[in-house]
Design an enzyme around this catalytic site. Structure first.
Site, short mmCIF file in Angstrom:
data_model
loop_
_atom_site.label_atom_id
_atom_site.label_comp_id
_atom_site.label_asym_id
_atom_site.label_seq_id
_atom_site.Cartn_x
_atom_site.Cartn_y
_atom_site.Cartn_z
N PRO A 367 0.37 2.74 -0.12
CG PRO A 367 2.52 3.63 0.00
CD PRO A 367 1.45 3.01 0.83
N GLY A 368 1.05 0.77 -1.96
CA GLY A 368 1.26 -0.33 -2.91
C GLY A 368 2.55 -1.11 -2.78
N GLY A 369 3.30 -0.88 -1.74
CA GLY A 369 4.55 -1.63 -1.55
C GLY A 369 4.30 -3.13 -1.57
CG ASP A 388 -5.99 2.54 0.86
OD1 ASP A 388 -5.06 1.89 1.40
OD2 ASP A 388 -6.51 3.54 1.40
CG ASP A 432 0.12 -3.77 5.71
OD1 ASP A 432 0.54 -4.14 6.80
OD2 ASP A 432 0.63 -2.84 5.06
CB CYS A 489 3.75 -0.94 11.00
SG CYS A 489 2.67 0.43 10.64
C1 SAM Z 1 -0.68 0.34 6.74
S1 SAM Z 1 -1.37 1.20 5.45
C2 SAM Z 1 -1.23 0.07 4.12
C3 SAM Z 1 0.16 0.02 3.52
C4 SAM Z 1 0.19 -0.83 2.27
N1 SAM Z 1 -0.27 -2.16 2.52
C5 SAM Z 1 1.58 -0.90 1.66
O1 SAM Z 1 2.28 -1.87 1.84
O2 SAM Z 1 1.97 0.03 0.96
C6 SAM Z 1 -3.07 1.08 5.83
C7 SAM Z 1 -4.00 1.57 4.76
O3 SAM Z 1 -5.32 1.26 5.17
C8 SAM Z 1 -6.18 2.19 4.56
N2 SAM Z 1 -7.48 2.08 5.25
C9 SAM Z 1 -7.88 2.64 6.40
N3 SAM Z 1 -9.13 2.24 6.69
C10 SAM Z 1 -9.53 1.43 5.71
C11 SAM Z 1 -10.71 0.72 5.43
N4 SAM Z 1 -11.76 0.77 6.24
N5 SAM Z 1 -10.78 -0.02 4.31
C12 SAM Z 1 -9.73 -0.09 3.48
N6 SAM Z 1 -8.58 0.58 3.68
C13 SAM Z 1 -8.49 1.32 4.78
C14 SAM Z 1 -5.43 3.49 4.74
O4 SAM Z 1 -5.87 4.43 3.79
C15 SAM Z 1 -3.99 3.05 4.50
O5 SAM Z 1 -3.61 3.29 3.19
#
Ligand code: SAM
Length: 637
Positions: A367-369, A388, A432, A489
């Site tokens: 969500p953009g943190g 995303d 991430d 994480c």
């Molecule tokens: C760990 S979270 C990211 C958290 C974000 N970086 C933050 O700090 O708020 C991982 C994200 O990867 C996305 N995701 C999963 N598979 C993906 C893909 N093939 N390409 C791009 N994003 C993907 C998910 O929707 C999720 O939002």
């Protein structure tokens, strides 16, 4: 402790110095308790409870808590016995995270507190390069040591000192010998249930206190199996029983309990599982695009928020201890002066080290943190592509970008494996990655039972593909960057070291570099027979039981040369411009969200550009015509 899973208000992630000091204190304490043990404390036999009627997995948390808290005298006595005492461990952890500071804050009146806070913020401006010039205590001779000061002269001083050293060495040797002998004399406790007892156990409900005591005792045996293992019992029998107990006590699937257990020594594993029962401290990140940490802190203090800077490794983080107002709904929150963000989430962005006027891709951004932190570090210059794959999640991404006033950001919704075909040639990329979440079990307890073997094959497979795409999308010739940061994480080796090692093998045009993070443990270079590239140790691991942050992994790559896998760099800019044009024409982001008010913002952007140029001694008028296409469009695509 009010609950086995309780809120942790105190735990500020410590600085490296604090951490090391506390760690050595802890090992001193261990040594002490070992000698106490050798002095003849006897281990009480475990008892089985007969009154419970439910199994642990079916037991509600409240029941578990009641069981743990309402100790019978004998049970309490039992808990004093083990050397590894979880109660004590959790106390130790609290002190590890600066209890005193919190008590000070609670005790201090507001004025006093404000002063303290100011001092800390003043220090924060100055701490770099500052040395602690307090002199340490100097050793002094004493009569007790049998040396007559009057007899001491230059001629005999050396001989006396050698003698003292020898005496000390002898004493230490004797103490060590005594310890070993005492340990050998100790009766080897029958901790493991016999076959008959196991059989009987199956028909009886489980008593959590018994399980807990047994876990602690087994850990103790495993740490010194040669001396403490019972005759005729193998190490693996102890490990098997411990794993069963971990599953029963903490509620893990056998599969995940074993996977996580294998990452640590038995003592540390227990600390890790225990830490997953405790919430991490609430932390916020100051949005430096809108305010300064000192001002934000003061405003929040005035609203009745009890807070403290997280630690010297971040200048934007604040830890919230208590608040009389909902921290996610203050006027400052709504105005985008801060974002609720876990301390560990700062780390990948710190490692990424975004520079002003760069082109950066945040591959999995919702969500953009981290996107909004990148944007703030770039002072809203250059361009951040926040991508995303999950369209629904891009809503919260866009909302955060709006709230925090990030005007250099373009949101996109691709499967990131499509990069660099979408666009390439970035100065820096943050991946991430989506992961199993084994580092954030405290937040999401469902991970304990939901993760399967399949996950630890499929998720790393995706992570490897994403990391290669990230590498291929970076411009090796970037003047300022050429950097890729990979983070998860998760604490699983398959998702971390194995992925990084794979990328190093598949893309010899990248190398791992120091992530530049003040805290963190070295990543593994070998694990259960698997060897990784030596440089993998430059990556950093974070654990809840060590730093009181979410479990995390951060690796930083430098791209040193282009490769045939890269997209045509010349094409990248054209694609970017086409994408911008398309977004402008379609007005994609304006269906659900308010306009940034481009006209309104323009004058601020221009003003901040002028100020920044003036600070550098450049005449803004002279450069106006040369503004590149990188200036913000405020449009999401
Ligand atoms: C760990 S979270 C990211 C958290 C974000 N970086 C933050 O700090 O708020 C991982 C994200 O990867 C996305 N995701 C999963 N598979 C993906 C893909 N093939 N390409 C791009 N994003 C993907 C998910 O929707 C999720 O939002």
């Amino acid at each position: 402790m009010g609950s086995r899973r309780h809120k942790n208000k105190q735990g500020a992630p410590p600085s490296l110095d604090e951490f090391q000091a506390k760690r050595s204190k802890k090992s001193e304490h261990k040594g002490k308790s070992r000698s106490e043990d050798a002095d003849g404390k006897k281990h009480k036999s475990k008892r089985r409870a007969e009154s419970d009627t439910k199994t642990v997995s079916k037991r509600s948390k409240t029941e578990r808590v009641k069981k743990t808290v309402a100790k019978e005298p004998e049970q309490a006595e039992e808990e004093e016995l083990p050397e590894v005492d979880l109660e004590e461990l959790s106390k130790a952890k609290k002190t590890l995270f600066d209890d005193e500071a919190e008590e000070d804050l609670e005790e201090a009146g507001e004025d006093e507190f404000d002063e303290d806070l100011k001092d800390e913020f003043d220090l924060e401006q100055e701490y770099e390069g500052e040395d602690d010039d307090e002199e340490g205590e100097r050793p002094v001779f004493s009569d007790d040591e049998g040396v007559d000061m009057e007899d001491l002269n230059a001629a005999n001083m050396e001989a006396l000192s050698v003698k003292l050293d020898e005496e000390q060495a002898l004493e230490e040797e004797e103490a060590e010998k005594e310890l070993t002998e005492a340990a050998q004399l100790q009766p080897r406790a029958q901790i493991l249930p016999t076959e008959d007892e196991e059989e009987a156990l199956r028909d009886h409900p489980i008593d959590l206190n018994t399980v807990r005591t047994r876990m602690i005792e087994i850990v103790k045996v495993l740490e010194d199996f040669k001396n403490l293992g019972a005759e005729g019992r193998s190490r693996s029998e102890y490990v098997d029983r411990l794993l069963k107990d971990i599953c029963e006590y903490f509620g893990y699937s056998e599969f995940l309990a074993e996977k996580l257990f294998n990452l640590f020594s038995p003592t540390e594993a227990l600390e890790f599982f225990e830490a997953n029962e405790v919430s991490r401290p609430v932390t916020i990140r100051t949005n430096s695009l809108k305010t300064r940490r000192r001002d934000l802190a003061q405003t929040l203090v005035n609203r009745g928020v009890n807070l403290k800077p997280i630690g010297p490794w971040t200048k934007v983080g604040l830890q919230i201890f208590e608040s009389q107002v909902p921290i996610g709904a203050t006027p400052e929150y709504l105005a985008g002066h801060y974002i609720l963000q876990a301390a560990s989430s700062f780390l990948p962005v710190v490692a990424l080290d975004p520079h002003e006027n760069e082109r950066i891709l945040d591959m999995a951004a919702a969500p953009g943190g981290k996107t909004t932190y990148i944007s703030a570090m770039m002072k809203n210059t250059g361009c951040v592509f926040a991508n995303d794959a999950n369209k629904a999640r891009t809503k919260s991404l866009i909302a955060n970008i709006h709230r925090l006033g990030c005007t250099n950001t373009i949101v996109c919704n691709y499967d990131a494996r499509e990069f660099p075909k979408v666009i390439g040639g970035f100065d820096r990329i943050l991946l991430d990655a989506p992961c199993s979440g084994t580092g954030v079990i405290a937040k999401d307890q469902s991970v304990k039972v939901s993760r399967t073997d399949k996950d630890f094959m499929q998720i790393p497979h995706l992570q490897k593909q994403l990391l290669l795409s990230a590498i291929d999308s970076v411009d090796a010739n970037s003047k300022t960057g050429g950097i890729i940061v990979y983070s998860t994480c998760s604490v699983a080796v398959e998702e971390n070291e194995a992925v990084v090692d794979y990328a190093l093998r598949k893309r010899p045009n990248v190398k791992l570099v120091d992530a530049g993070l003040a805290i963190g443990k070295e990543a593994f270079v070998s694990y259960r027979g698997k060897k990784f590239h030596q440089s993998v140790k430059l990556a950093r691991r974070y654990y809840p039981h060590v730093y009181n942050v979410d479990g995390f992994f951060v690796a930083k790559f430098q791209k040193i040369a282009p490769s045939k896998h890269d997209d045509n760099q010349a094409n990248a800019r054209e694609k970017e411009n086409a994408a911008r044009q398309e977004a402008l024409e379609e007005g994609i982001i304006h269906d659900d969200f308010a306009d940034f008010g481009n006209e309104e913002d323009k004058k601020y952007i221009e003003k901040s550009r002028k100020v920044s140029l003036l600070k550098k001694g450049i005449d803004p008028k002279a450069t106006k015509k040369n503004q590149g296409p990188k200036s913000a469009t405020n449009k999401s695509a």
